[in-house]
Design a protein around this motif. Sequence first.
Motif, PDB file in Angstrom:
ATOM      1  N   LEU A   1       0.843  -1.375  -0.062  1.00 45.28           N
ATOM      2  CA  LEU A   1       0.066   0.123   0.102  1.00 45.28           C
ATOM      3  C   LEU A   1       0.965   1.323   0.040  1.00 45.28           C
ATOM      4  CD1 LEU A   1      -3.186   0.937   0.177  1.00 45.28           C
ATOM      5  CD2 LEU A   1      -3.036   0.609   2.628  1.00 45.28           C
ATOM      6  N   ASP A   2       0.718   2.242  -0.909  1.00 42.60           N
ATOM      7  CA  ASP A   2       1.243   3.489  -1.122  1.00 42.60           C
ATOM      8  C   ASP A   2       0.616   4.462  -0.617  1.00 42.60           C
ATOM      9  OD1 ASP A   2       3.933   2.522  -2.169  1.00 42.60           O
ATOM     10  OD2 ASP A   2       2.598   1.999  -4.034  1.00 42.60           O
ATOM     11  N   LEU A   3       1.047   5.537   0.009  1.00 44.03           N
ATOM     12  CA  LEU A   3       0.382   6.734   0.539  1.00 44.03           C
ATOM     13  C   LEU A   3       1.366   7.952   0.166  1.00 44.03           C
ATOM     14  CD1 LEU A   3      -1.492   8.525   2.622  1.00 44.03           C
ATOM     15  CD2 LEU A   3       0.051   7.635   4.352  1.00 44.03           C
ATOM     16  N   VAL A   4       0.613   8.913  -0.406  1.00 41.95           N
ATOM     17  CA  VAL A   4       1.333  10.306  -0.579  1.00 41.95           C
ATOM     18  C   VAL A   4       0.573  11.231   0.246  1.00 41.95           C
ATOM     19  CG1 VAL A   4       2.481   9.627  -2.544  1.00 41.95           C
ATOM     20  CG2 VAL A   4       0.300  10.856  -2.694  1.00 41.95           C
ATOM     21  N   SER A   5       1.294  12.351   0.863  1.00 42.11           N
ATOM     22  CA  SER A   5       0.799  13.460   1.327  1.00 42.11           C
ATOM     23  C   SER A   5       1.391  14.816   1.353  1.00 42.11           C
ATOM     24  CB  SER A   5       0.511  13.307   2.824  1.00 42.11           C
ATOM     25  OG  SER A   5      -0.248  14.096   3.566  1.00 42.11           O
ATOM     26  N   VAL A   6       0.567  15.911   1.117  1.00 41.98           N
ATOM     27  CA  VAL A   6       0.919  17.281   1.152  1.00 41.98           C
ATOM     28  C   VAL A   6       0.267  17.903   1.997  1.00 41.98           C
ATOM     29  CG1 VAL A   6       2.260  16.957  -1.008  1.00 41.98           C
ATOM     30  CG2 VAL A   6      -0.006  17.865  -1.112  1.00 41.98           C
ATOM     31  N   PHE A   7       1.174  18.875   2.831  1.00 38.96           N
ATOM     32  CA  PHE A   7       0.129  19.790   3.686  1.00 38.96           C
ATOM     33  C   PHE A   7       0.932  21.080   3.947  1.00 38.96           C
ATOM     34  CE2 PHE A   7       2.217  16.266   5.989  1.00 38.96           C
ATOM     35  CZ  PHE A   7       3.055  16.763   6.514  1.00 38.96           C
ATOM     36  N   ALA A   8       0.305  21.909   4.454  1.00 41.09           N
ATOM     37  CA  ALA A   8       0.830  23.306   4.885  1.00 41.09           C
ATOM     38  C   ALA A   8       0.066  23.980   5.903  1.00 41.09           C
ATOM     39  CB  ALA A   8       0.930  24.153   3.422  1.00 41.09           C
ATOM     40  N   ASN A   9       0.692  24.988   6.730  1.00 40.37           N
ATOM     41  CA  ASN A   9      -0.154  25.624   7.462  1.00 40.37           C
ATOM     42  C   ASN A   9       0.525  27.159   7.398  1.00 40.37           C
ATOM     43  OD1 ASN A   9       1.746  26.077  10.031  1.00 40.37           O
ATOM     44  ND2 ASN A   9       1.446  23.845  10.049  1.00 40.37           N
ATOM     45  N   PHE A  10      -0.155  28.001   7.639  1.00 37.42           N
ATOM     46  CA  PHE A  10       0.603  29.347   7.153  1.00 37.42           C
ATOM     47  C   PHE A  10      -0.099  30.643   8.064  1.00 37.42           C
ATOM     48  CE2 PHE A  10      -2.657  27.739   4.021  1.00 37.42           C
ATOM     49  CZ  PHE A  10      -3.651  28.856   4.151  1.00 37.42           C
ATOM     50  N   LYS A  11       0.906  31.582   8.509  1.00 43.88           N
ATOM     51  CA  LYS A  11       0.093  32.895   9.197  1.00 43.88           C
ATOM     52  C   LYS A  11      -0.704  33.454   8.355  1.00 43.88           C
ATOM     53  CE  LYS A  11       2.091  36.404  12.072  1.00 43.88           C
ATOM     54  NZ  LYS A  11       3.240  36.825  12.931  1.00 43.88           N
ATOM     55  N   ILE A  12      -1.728  33.992   8.697  1.00 42.82           N
ATOM     56  CA  ILE A  12      -2.533  35.108   7.977  1.00 42.82           C
ATOM     57  C   ILE A  12      -2.324  36.414   8.797  1.00 42.82           C
ATOM     58  CG2 ILE A  12      -4.858  35.564   7.202  1.00 42.82           C
ATOM     59  CD1 ILE A  12      -5.498  32.543   7.395  1.00 42.82           C
ATOM     60  N   SER A  13      -2.601  36.374   9.966  1.00 41.07           N
ATOM     61  CA  SER A  13      -2.351  37.739  10.741  1.00 41.07           C
ATOM     62  C   SER A  13      -1.644  37.082  11.986  1.00 41.07           C
ATOM     63  CB  SER A  13      -3.527  38.301  10.847  1.00 41.07           C
ATOM     64  OG  SER A  13      -4.350  37.659  11.825  1.00 41.07           O
ATOM     65  N   ASP A  14      -1.634  38.095  13.036  1.00 38.78           N
ATOM     66  CA  ASP A  14      -1.126  37.593  14.375  1.00 38.78           C
ATOM     67  C   ASP A  14      -2.014  36.752  15.059  1.00 38.78           C
ATOM     68  OD1 ASP A  14       1.091  39.141  13.995  1.00 38.78           O
ATOM     69  OD2 ASP A  14       0.439  40.985  14.968  1.00 38.78           O
ATOM     70  N   LYS A  15      -3.359  36.724  14.794  1.00 36.10           N
ATOM     71  CA  LYS A  15      -4.232  35.968  15.663  1.00 36.10           C
ATOM     72  C   LYS A  15      -4.916  35.016  14.537  1.00 36.10           C
ATOM     73  CE  LYS A  15      -3.993  38.167  19.568  1.00 36.10           C
ATOM     74  NZ  LYS A  15      -3.517  37.347  20.833  1.00 36.10           N
ATOM     75  N   THR A  16      -4.483  34.777  13.550  1.00 33.74           N
ATOM     76  CA  THR A  16      -5.149  33.813  12.662  1.00 33.74           C
ATOM     77  C   THR A  16      -3.936  32.955  11.624  1.00 33.74           C
ATOM     78  OG1 THR A  16      -6.924  35.469  12.296  1.00 33.74           O
ATOM     79  CG2 THR A  16      -6.955  33.534  10.798  1.00 33.74           C
ATOM     80  N   LYS A  17      -4.308  31.844  11.475  1.00 32.50           N
ATOM     81  CA  LYS A  17      -3.673  30.838  10.805  1.00 32.50           C
ATOM     82  C   LYS A  17      -4.573  30.053   9.914  1.00 32.50           C
ATOM     83  CE  LYS A  17       0.218  28.723  12.043  1.00 32.50           C
ATOM     84  NZ  LYS A  17       1.200  28.141  12.647  1.00 32.50           N
ATOM     85  N   GLY A  18      -4.126  29.472   8.641  1.00 32.94           N
ATOM     86  CA  GLY A  18      -4.741  28.608   8.015  1.00 32.94           C
ATOM     87  C   GLY A  18      -4.046  27.552   7.601  1.00 32.94           C
ATOM     88  N   PHE A  19      -4.790  26.416   7.468  1.00 31.95           N
ATOM     89  CA  PHE A  19      -4.345  25.099   7.050  1.00 31.95           C
ATOM     90  C   PHE A  19      -4.791  24.364   6.005  1.00 31.95           C
ATOM     91  CE2 PHE A  19      -7.220  24.741  10.667  1.00 31.95           C
ATOM     92  CZ  PHE A  19      -7.810  23.743  10.237  1.00 31.95           C
ATOM     93  N   LEU A  20      -4.134  23.258   5.078  1.00 32.45           N
ATOM     94  CA  LEU A  20      -4.404  22.629   4.057  1.00 32.45           C
ATOM     95  C   LEU A  20      -3.795  21.311   4.250  1.00 32.45           C
ATOM     96  CD1 LEU A  20      -4.013  25.500   1.305  1.00 32.45           C
ATOM     97  CD2 LEU A  20      -6.294  24.811   2.300  1.00 32.45           C
ATOM     98  N   ARG A  21      -4.398  20.446   3.656  1.00 29.21           N
ATOM     99  CA  ARG A  21      -3.855  18.931   3.493  1.00 29.21           C
ATOM    100  C   ARG A  21      -4.463  18.113   2.577  1.00 29.21           C
ATOM    101  NH1 ARG A  21      -3.537  15.064   8.536  1.00 29.21           N
ATOM    102  NH2 ARG A  21      -3.980  13.145   7.605  1.00 29.21           N
ATOM    103  N   ALA A  22      -3.711  17.252   1.579  1.00 23.51           N
ATOM    104  CA  ALA A  22      -4.296  16.295   0.712  1.00 23.51           C
ATOM    105  C   ALA A  22      -3.402  15.062   1.125  1.00 23.51           C
ATOM    106  CB  ALA A  22      -4.567  16.723  -0.534  1.00 23.51           C
ATOM    107  N   ASP A  23      -4.272  13.831   1.316  1.00 21.09           N
ATOM    108  CA  ASP A  23      -3.687  12.492   1.354  1.00 21.09           C
ATOM    109  C   ASP A  23      -4.387  11.763   0.093  1.00 21.09           C
ATOM    110  OD1 ASP A  23      -2.723  13.447   3.782  1.00 21.09           O
ATOM    111  OD2 ASP A  23      -4.052  12.342   4.938  1.00 21.09           O
ATOM    112  N   HIS A  24      -3.315  11.102  -0.604  1.00 21.31           N
ATOM    113  CA  HIS A  24      -3.908   9.835  -1.613  1.00 21.31           C
ATOM    114  C   HIS A  24      -3.416   8.395  -1.097  1.00 21.31           C
ATOM    115  CE1 HIS A  24      -6.133   8.405  -5.163  1.00 21.31           C
ATOM    116  NE2 HIS A  24      -4.994   7.869  -5.290  1.00 21.31           N
ATOM    117  N   LEU A  25      -4.399   7.759  -0.857  1.00 23.75           N
ATOM    118  CA  LEU A  25      -4.077   6.275  -0.642  1.00 23.75           C
ATOM    119  C   LEU A  25      -4.146   5.465  -1.967  1.00 23.75           C
ATOM    120  CD1 LEU A  25      -3.218   4.696   1.872  1.00 23.75           C
ATOM    121  CD2 LEU A  25      -5.721   4.043   2.116  1.00 23.75           C
ATOM    122  N   PHE A  26      -3.285   4.769  -2.475  1.00 25.16           N
ATOM    123  CA  PHE A  26      -3.050   4.066  -3.624  1.00 25.16           C
ATOM    124  C   PHE A  26      -3.454   2.493  -3.371  1.00 25.16           C
ATOM    125  CE2 PHE A  26      -0.425   7.598  -4.460  1.00 25.16           C
ATOM    126  CZ  PHE A  26      -0.772   8.019  -5.750  1.00 25.16           C
TER     127      PHE A  26
END
Length: 303
Positions: free
Chosen positions: A209-234
């Motif tokens: 079984l193969d798995l790939v994943s990419v993700f990020a979290n990032f600062k938007i302001s001093d009081k806010t961040k955002g996050f994204l992620r995608a996984d694919h299971l082959f």
Amino acid sequence: MAQHHNEDIEGENGFWFRRIYMTYSRDLNEAFSTRIRLEMNSAGDFQSGTEMIPNVKDAYLKWENENHQILAGISGSPLFGLSEDVWGYRSVEKSPQDLYDFGSSRDFGLAFKGQLGQAGNLTYHLFVGNGNGNKPDVDKGKKVSLALGYYLTEHFVIEGYGDVNSKTNDPNSYTAQLFSGYQSEKINIGALYSNQYEEGQLGLAARSLDLVSVFANFKISDKTKGFLRADHLFGGYMGGSENSYIPFSEDVESTFMVAGADFFLSDQVHLMPNIETIVYGENNQGISPDTDIIPRLTLFWNF
């Protein structure tokens, strides 16, 4: 569950404690320290009425000097320690390898970890354990796992990982993994490839079984961040229908995605609206299960 491939689960809604930690740590002297952590969770199977019962998450004695550590007892596995740090949002969702049951976040045994080289930019984490998480040992097999990381710069790291999990009554399994990550005050980015091979046994075919994943979290302001992620299971996620909180369809490839925002109500209190989506491929009959769509509001605090 705004939409789900399982009609019995679609429309379900409510409140959960996904994770409660109670931790006690103490330095015994300059070289030795100890830690006990208990964890409790709401049942995530959409049917059981079991009350939350604490279990032991960490229980170890640690020796350390400036660059090296030895831990005896129940402690963190090397499988996804680094990738989980870069992902940074276990409070929202497990790391990819944990989510798909490539291994447990904990094991019982001896761990050796630290830094090598004058600059300390080469890291290692060797674990010899039962291979059964924090549960009792039930056979004579053992799991040996090793992670080696190298910091190319202060912010950029690459890591290779491998393990052999030998079992007496179940098929042996082998995991190999590559991870790269970038960490800074403004943005974290991670990319992961993992393969797990399980030997065939008693008429069952071997499984890879193969798995790939990419993700990020990032600062938007001093009081806010955002996050994204995608996984694919082959491949199909064996046991995925029993996955706590987000049951998967088992016999098809899947792409899991999560996106959200992190609002700092205070330094110790975070409100994180997010949405999880699982898109499925076709099964052997050419049919794709319905897409799972799960809007959520995650509240996280520490004390």
